[in-house]
Design a protein around this motif. Sequence first.
Motif, short mmCIF file in Angstrom:
data_model
loop_
_atom_site.label_atom_id
_atom_site.label_comp_id
_atom_site.label_asym_id
_atom_site.label_seq_id
_atom_site.Cartn_x
_atom_site.Cartn_y
_atom_site.Cartn_z
N ILE A 181 0.86 -1.18 0.00
CA ILE A 181 0.00 0.00 0.00
C ILE A 181 0.89 1.23 0.00
CG2 ILE A 181 -1.73 1.32 1.28
CD1 ILE A 181 -2.78 -1.30 2.40
N MET A 182 0.60 2.15 -0.94
CA MET A 182 1.38 3.38 -1.02
C MET A 182 0.50 4.58 -0.71
SD MET A 182 3.49 5.16 -4.17
CE MET A 182 2.03 5.42 -5.16
N HIS A 183 1.00 5.46 0.13
CA HIS A 183 0.35 6.74 0.38
C HIS A 183 0.75 7.67 -0.76
CE1 HIS A 183 -0.86 5.74 4.51
NE2 HIS A 183 0.21 4.98 4.47
N THR A 184 -0.22 8.15 -1.53
CA THR A 184 0.10 8.92 -2.73
C THR A 184 0.76 10.25 -2.42
OG1 THR A 184 -2.15 9.79 -2.76
CG2 THR A 184 -1.69 7.86 -4.14
N LYS A 185 0.48 10.83 -1.28
CA LYS A 185 1.11 12.11 -0.95
C LYS A 185 2.57 11.94 -0.57
CE LYS A 185 -3.12 14.35 0.52
NZ LYS A 185 -3.88 14.90 1.63
N ARG B 34 4.41 9.07 -1.00
CA ARG B 34 5.07 8.09 -1.86
C ARG B 34 5.83 7.02 -1.06
NH1 ARG B 34 2.61 8.38 -6.51
NH2 ARG B 34 3.58 9.63 -8.11
N VAL B 35 5.31 6.65 0.09
CA VAL B 35 5.93 5.65 0.96
C VAL B 35 5.09 4.37 0.88
CG1 VAL B 35 6.51 5.07 3.35
CG2 VAL B 35 6.87 7.39 2.50
N TRP B 36 5.77 3.25 0.64
CA TRP B 36 5.10 1.95 0.57
C TRP B 36 5.08 1.30 1.94
CZ3 TRP B 36 2.50 0.05 -3.50
CH2 TRP B 36 2.74 0.59 -4.76
N GLU B 37 3.99 0.62 2.26
CA GLU B 37 3.87 -0.22 3.45
C GLU B 37 3.61 -1.64 2.96
OE1 GLU B 37 0.74 1.26 5.89
OE2 GLU B 37 1.73 3.18 6.23
N TYR B 38 4.12 -2.63 3.69
CA TYR B 38 4.02 -4.02 3.28
C TYR B 38 3.28 -4.82 4.35
CZ TYR B 38 7.45 -2.57 -0.11
OH TYR B 38 8.09 -1.90 -1.12
N TYR B 39 2.34 -5.64 3.90
CA TYR B 39 1.54 -6.47 4.79
C TYR B 39 1.45 -7.88 4.22
CZ TYR B 39 0.06 -1.88 6.37
OH TYR B 39 0.04 -0.59 6.83
N ASN C 264 -6.50 8.35 -0.64
CA ASN C 264 -5.15 8.65 -1.11
C ASN C 264 -4.22 7.44 -1.03
OD1 ASN C 264 -5.09 8.58 1.65
ND2 ASN C 264 -3.81 10.38 1.90
N LEU C 265 -4.75 6.23 -1.18
CA LEU C 265 -3.95 5.01 -1.12
C LEU C 265 -4.00 4.27 -2.45
CD1 LEU C 265 -5.01 3.54 2.34
CD2 LEU C 265 -3.07 4.99 1.82
N VAL C 266 -2.88 3.65 -2.79
CA VAL C 266 -2.79 2.79 -3.96
C VAL C 266 -2.30 1.45 -3.45
CG1 VAL C 266 -1.61 2.40 -6.15
CG2 VAL C 266 -2.24 4.71 -5.48
N SER C 267 -2.92 0.36 -3.89
CA SER C 267 -2.52 -0.95 -3.39
C SER C 267 -2.21 -1.92 -4.53
CB SER C 267 -3.60 -1.55 -2.50
OG SER C 267 -4.77 -1.79 -3.24
#
Length: 135
Positions: free
Chosen positions: A48-52, A54-59, A125-128
């Motif tokens: 999941i990336m926060h569009t503002k 540009r940081v990715w989180e991993y689950y 504002n999330l991209v997955s």
Amino acid sequence: MMWVFIKGISKEVSVKQLHKLITRQLNPLWSIMPIRGVKVEESKILKIMHTKSRVWEYYGLVCFKPSQQVHAVIGRLNTIKINGMRLQAHPYIRRRKSRDRRQRLVEGTEQYPGDRRRNDRRRGNLVSQISDPMG
């Protein structure tokens, strides 16, 4: 079948490594109480990336079968540390906008003055992305 959502996965962890880690926790050599009869059906990595920012989180997303003993598995997973970070596992619940009870019955009507809740709980504002199974 029950899907489990696992927080605390680093970007270096692959789907195969996640699958191997989880299956080892079901029947570890050090435990006198293995969890028998539970099988890992499928493993995936959710990015999941926060569009503002540009940081990715991993689950991690892991499907277990049967679902009767999954809570014991979740308890075991919550004791694991990977690279100094403790995993946080819980049942995965998919929320659909159509089932949101807070939607107004008639579109265009005004919100009740005392209701301070947002209309939609989702963050827009999330991209997955979901990894290919065992890819």
